[in-house]
Design a protein around this motif. Structure first.
Motif, mmCIF file in Angstrom:
data_model
loop_
_atom_site.group_PDB
_atom_site.id
_atom_site.type_symbol
_atom_site.label_atom_id
_atom_site.label_comp_id
_atom_site.label_asym_id
_atom_site.label_seq_id
_atom_site.Cartn_x
_atom_site.Cartn_y
_atom_site.Cartn_z
ATOM 1 N N THR A 30 -11.366 -10.124 -0.103
ATOM 2 C CA THR A 30 -10.694 -8.930 -0.294
ATOM 3 C C THR A 30 -9.547 -8.598 0.583
ATOM 4 O O THR A 30 -9.160 -8.737 1.756
ATOM 5 N N VAL A 31 -8.355 -8.125 -0.042
ATOM 6 C CA VAL A 31 -7.052 -8.116 0.547
ATOM 7 C C VAL A 31 -6.609 -6.713 0.096
ATOM 8 O O VAL A 31 -6.419 -6.493 -0.950
ATOM 9 N N SER A 32 -6.229 -5.845 1.146
ATOM 10 C CA SER A 32 -5.264 -4.852 0.843
ATOM 11 C C SER A 32 -3.872 -4.822 0.872
ATOM 12 O O SER A 32 -3.829 -5.660 1.889
ATOM 13 N N ILE A 33 -3.105 -4.254 0.093
ATOM 14 C CA ILE A 33 -1.607 -4.094 0.299
ATOM 15 C C ILE A 33 -1.410 -2.562 0.762
ATOM 16 O O ILE A 33 -1.608 -1.989 -0.512
ATOM 17 N N VAL A 34 -1.151 -2.578 1.938
ATOM 18 C CA VAL A 34 -0.808 -0.963 2.291
ATOM 19 C C VAL A 34 0.561 -0.667 2.623
ATOM 20 O O VAL A 34 1.076 -1.388 3.312
ATOM 21 N N GLY A 35 0.913 0.228 2.159
ATOM 22 C CA GLY A 35 2.499 0.804 2.615
ATOM 23 C C GLY A 35 2.638 1.794 3.643
ATOM 24 O O GLY A 35 1.662 2.564 3.638
ATOM 25 N N THR B 262 4.154 -2.917 -4.372
ATOM 26 C CA THR B 262 4.278 -3.373 -6.093
ATOM 27 C C THR B 262 4.870 -4.578 -5.876
ATOM 28 O O THR B 262 4.467 -5.653 -6.618
ATOM 29 N N GLU B 263 6.074 -4.770 -5.419
ATOM 30 C CA GLU B 263 6.796 -5.818 -5.607
ATOM 31 C C GLU B 263 5.929 -7.070 -4.879
ATOM 32 O O GLU B 263 5.934 -8.246 -5.151
ATOM 33 N N CYS B 264 5.423 -6.656 -3.527
ATOM 34 C CA CYS B 264 4.717 -7.826 -2.667
ATOM 35 C C CYS B 264 3.284 -8.140 -3.922
ATOM 36 O O CYS B 264 3.020 -9.407 -3.855
ATOM 37 N N LEU B 265 2.847 -7.213 -4.339
ATOM 38 C CA LEU B 265 1.658 -7.645 -5.239
ATOM 39 C C LEU B 265 2.098 -8.667 -6.356
ATOM 40 O O LEU B 265 1.489 -9.683 -6.783
ATOM 41 N N THR C 115 3.209 -3.072 4.008
ATOM 42 C CA THR C 115 4.709 -3.215 3.553
ATOM 43 C C THR C 115 5.425 -1.688 4.316
ATOM 44 O O THR C 115 4.860 -0.790 4.499
ATOM 45 N N THR C 116 6.826 -2.244 4.458
ATOM 46 C CA THR C 116 7.366 -1.144 5.254
ATOM 47 C C THR C 116 8.976 -1.547 4.929
ATOM 48 O O THR C 116 9.138 -2.232 4.176
#
Lengths: 334, 468
Positions: free
Chosen positions: A12-17, A25-28, A162-163
């Protein structure tokens, strides 16, 4: 990017801003695109109702994401009905979000879909446990706007942060804010024989002794100031099960035994204090540790802010790389 | 109309058992909540017999394991009444609804096959092979669903075209995608039409699955709480060792035991007197709970029971505070209930009336008169009823029982509520003398009421006696 190989080792991987419009979203999209022909079985979901509220106002906060055949996704009934891809329904939740029940489906014909997910982290956690039954190797959680919670190691094994310019148009401020979150993520692990016992505590403030743990009987961290006399000077380690706020740190900073005090929280997502209070607490000799450490795999930056301001990408990545131990990428440049 | 769902809101003991009831499905839960109170002996007998048959299965290891597997399948079912209603009214289902129907049909079929292995025949789950065949053209028997290419060759071709164009010519692909969507709509229309012919079988299956869940849950509950199979009586209700599982549970938590009660009553009112804390209210609640359980087809909390079904159970045993909420004084609220009971009695309705401390909120002279009046009317009309009171000298000719009360030998040095429980014999015995027992002050002393109150009260009693 090497980090893709690294992250697919996790279930499981979270993408957190750090803020909205930092390019989650770009990252995903980038990751999914990289994985589409890899044979690695991927699922995507999201968390959140709070994101939807904003997306309904601004209209574009939750863009659609292209999926490829074989990918599994979870979204609400409403977004499922609006999907622009061919998919097979695998499961339907019994609980309901404000946008209907959650549909788990497998993409059969490529196309786009909007994501919506469980309303809370407990539900998200149980959903993440279900997905491997549908043959999924890695599930990505698209974090809701400005919410760090899915990054909790209690929810996902690994995290991408993401930043970008949306956080601040001032390079120095942006680097400082990102660095602060990075410091929280990097907090030292508290090692104790009572780790399991502490993790099971859902409320209260606990004194950790060498031979056991004691509930101080303080009903909520917000009442810490009123009950501060219960904190005996011989207490050296304090576990705060709830939110670690400025107020808590400011109260504890005034205690005579501050230089011997270690505060423990579950993980970095429990820390809501800002940098000033955090540093002031450390400055007086206090320590802060976590029970669970987050495995941060990469920091992705979006140098463009929603109002069109663009930071110098190279400079930004360079400055962040100097401060941060994990790889830093400009999502627009890769 | 009283349903299980409306009754549990008023009867705490039933709410307690509902929370303990190991139902596996929302179907079973919803069906039970909507189940009406029954007083049809044949219907009730059938309900008890099916629970008994299920209990027999549960005692056999092999069958119990199958029932456990059925329980897991039941837990995976969803209540798809809404979707089946849509089929009944010939609506076109979307993919999510089609998925729901397929998943339910497959689960019901699994449950049907498991149940056949046990030989349990009280519930028959219809064969849904037509529904399954419509929704499983690939014959995989997996509860997944989409508009399969097998349904439509044109759709199959369009999809292949879309995939070949998707990356190269996105705009052309989008046109094809829209054609796919149109074609899929035709398929959905066709599937919905075929399925709509199956709506009766689906409704029947939903009902059967719900009933099966309820029967299993009733059997497990009866086993866990040691309930007995009631016999349907025609004149007299007889309980051996009647108990109240809710109160018993509260007492067990405090390491106390519940004293079960033997009681027998026919179509006449019974007046119950007894010391404070003597279990009169608990007794009424136990009778109420057992009668409701019986009439909802459950086993009952007793060692043995013969119960006469009644058309309705009327009682003043309701939540405190309801009167205030409706703007009535507690006396006015009580009188409204008693008046309903008297009306039903005069109409010769077959009811069970339970009135706790009738007219306690008014002065003793008039209160006493009201108790006499109500007892007379209920006696004349042969109404099954229990009325508790602290008033003495009730002259009405009716059956009178008394809580045996304080056991003198056990009272030495007893203090507090916990101790009091040990020195009361809660059994009900025939009461012949006119006076209600006078033990309020003794009990108050055990309950550690302020000494001044007790002393002054005793002085008053003394001076009253000397005045007389």
């Amino acid at each position: 990017m090497p980090f893709v190989e690294e992250i697919i080792k996790h279930k499981t991987v979270s993408i957190v801003g750090l803020d909205k419009d930092t390019g989650k979203t770009e990252c995903l999209k980038y990751i999914l695109n990289r994985l589409k022909d890899s044979g690695h079985r991927v699922a995507v979901t999201s968390i959140g109702i709070d994101g939807e509220g904003v997306s309904q106002i601004s209209g574009n906060e939750k863009p659609e994401i292209a999926l490829y055949p074989g990918m599994v996704f979870v979204t609400s009934e409403r977004h499922y009905k609006e999907r622009q891809l061919g998919s097979e329904i695998l499961d339907l939740s019994t609980r309901t979000t404000s946008l209907g029940r959650l549909v788990t489906a497998r993409c059969l014909m490529p196309g786009k879909v909007m994501f919506s997910g469980p309303a809370d982290t407990v539900w998200l956690r149980s959903l993440l446990d279900e997905l491997p039954h549908h043959g999924v190797d890695t599930t990505f959680v698209d974090g809701a706007l400005s919410r760090l919670s899915p990054g909790s190691p209690a929810i996902t094994e690994a995290m991408i942060l993401t930043t970008g310019a949306a956080v601040s148009a001032n390079l120095r401020t942006l680097v400082s804010k990102t660095k602060y979150i990075h410091r929280l993520i990097g907090l030292e692990k508290f090692k104790s024989t009572f780790e399991e016992a502490l993790l099971a505590k859902e409320s209260g403030i606990w004194a950790v002794h060498s031979d056991g743990i004691d509930d101080l009987g303080i009903p909520s961290v917000f009442m810490l100031a009123k009950f501060i006399d219960r904190l005996k000077t011989d207490v050296e380690t304090l576990y705060i099960s709830g939110a670690l706020t400025n107020k808590v740190l400011d109260v504890l900073r005034q205690q005579p035994n501050i230089s011997r005090l270690t505060l423990v929280v579950r993980d970095f997502t429990k820390i809501f204090a800002d940098k000033e209070s955090f540093d002031a607490f450390l400055g007086r000799g206090g320590k802060i540790k976590v029970l669970l450490r987050t495995s941060l795999k990469a920091v992705c930056v979006n140098p463009i802010s929603p109002d069109g301001y663009t930071l110098n990408s190279q400079e930004l990545c360079k400055r962040l790389s100097e401060e941060i131990a994990v790889p830093v990428y400009d999502i627009k440049q890769i | 109309m009283k349903t299980f769902g409306t009754v549990i809101k008023k009867v705490k003991g039933l709410q307690f058992l509902f929370e303990k009831l190991p139902l596996s499905s929302s179907l079973g839960r919803n069906a039970l909540l909507h189940q009406p109170l029954s007083h049809n002996p044949a219907q009730l007998q059938a309900a008890f017999d099916t629970v008994e048959a299920m209990m027999v299965l549960l005692r056999n290891d092999a069958d119990r394991k199958i029932i456990e597997r059925i329980g897991i399948k039941l837990g995976q079912t969803n209540d798809i009444h809404g979707t089946v209603k849509a089929l009944e009214s010939r609506q076109i289902l979307d993919d999510i609804q089609l998925f729901e129907v397929k998943k339910f049909a497959l689960l019901a079929d699994d449950i049907r096959e498991l149940l056949l292995q046990t030989g349990f025949s009280a519930v028959e789950i219809p064969l849904l092979s037509k529904t399954i065949n419509i929704l499983d053209p690939q014959n995989q028997r997996i509860p997944h669903f989409y508009i399969y290419p097998e349904y439509d060759e044109t759709l199959r071709a369009l999809r292949q075209e879309y995939e070949s164009l998707y990356t190269k010519l996105p705009e052309a692909a989008e046109t094809i995608r829209l054609q796919c969507v149109e074609r899929e709509d035709v398929v959905r229309q066709n599937l919905s039409k075929q399925l709509s012919a199956q709506h009766k079988a689906l409704f029947k299956t939903l009902e059967a699955v719900a009933q099966l869940d309820i029967i299993i849950a009733k059997a497990l509950l009866a086993k866990d709480f040691a309930f007995c199979k009631p016999i349907i009586g025609t004149t007299k209700t007889v309980f051996q060792q009647l108990f109240n599982p809710y109160v018993k549970d509260l007492l067990t938590q405090k390491n106390k035991s519940f004293q079960a009660i033997d009681i027998e009553f026919g179509n006449e009112p019974t007046l119950i007197t007894g010391v404070n804390m003597g279990g009169k209210t608990v007794f009424l609640r136990s009778i109420q709970l057992a009668q409701y359980l019986f009439q909802f087809g459950f086993y009952v909390p007793a060692a043995e029971a013969v119960i006469v079904p009644v058309e309705d159970i009327l009682t003043s045993l309701n939540d405190e505070g309801q009167a205030e909420a409706s703007g009535l004084s507690s006396f006015a609220a009580e009188m409204a209930v008693v008046s309903d009971i008297v009306k039903a009695a005069k109409a010769k309705k077959n009811i069970l009336a339970l009135i706790d401390e009738l007219a306690r909120t008014t002065n003793p002279q008039e209160g006493n008169a009201i108790v006499n009046a109500v007892l007379d009317i209920l006696s004349e009309n042969h109404t099954r009823a229990f009325i508790t009171t602290h008033y003495g000298n009730i002259r009405s000719y009716c059956r009178k029982l008394r809580v045996k009360g304080l056991i003198k030998e056990k009272m030495d040095g007893v203090q507090g509520v916990a101790g009091l429980n040990d020195c009361i014999d809660y059994a009900l015995v025939e009461h012949r003398e006119g006076d209600a027992p006078m033990a309020a002050l003794t009990i108050a002393r055990i309950l550690k009421m302020d000494d001044d109150i007790i002393l002054k009260a005793e002085q008053f009693i003394q001076s009253n006696k000397s005045h007389q």
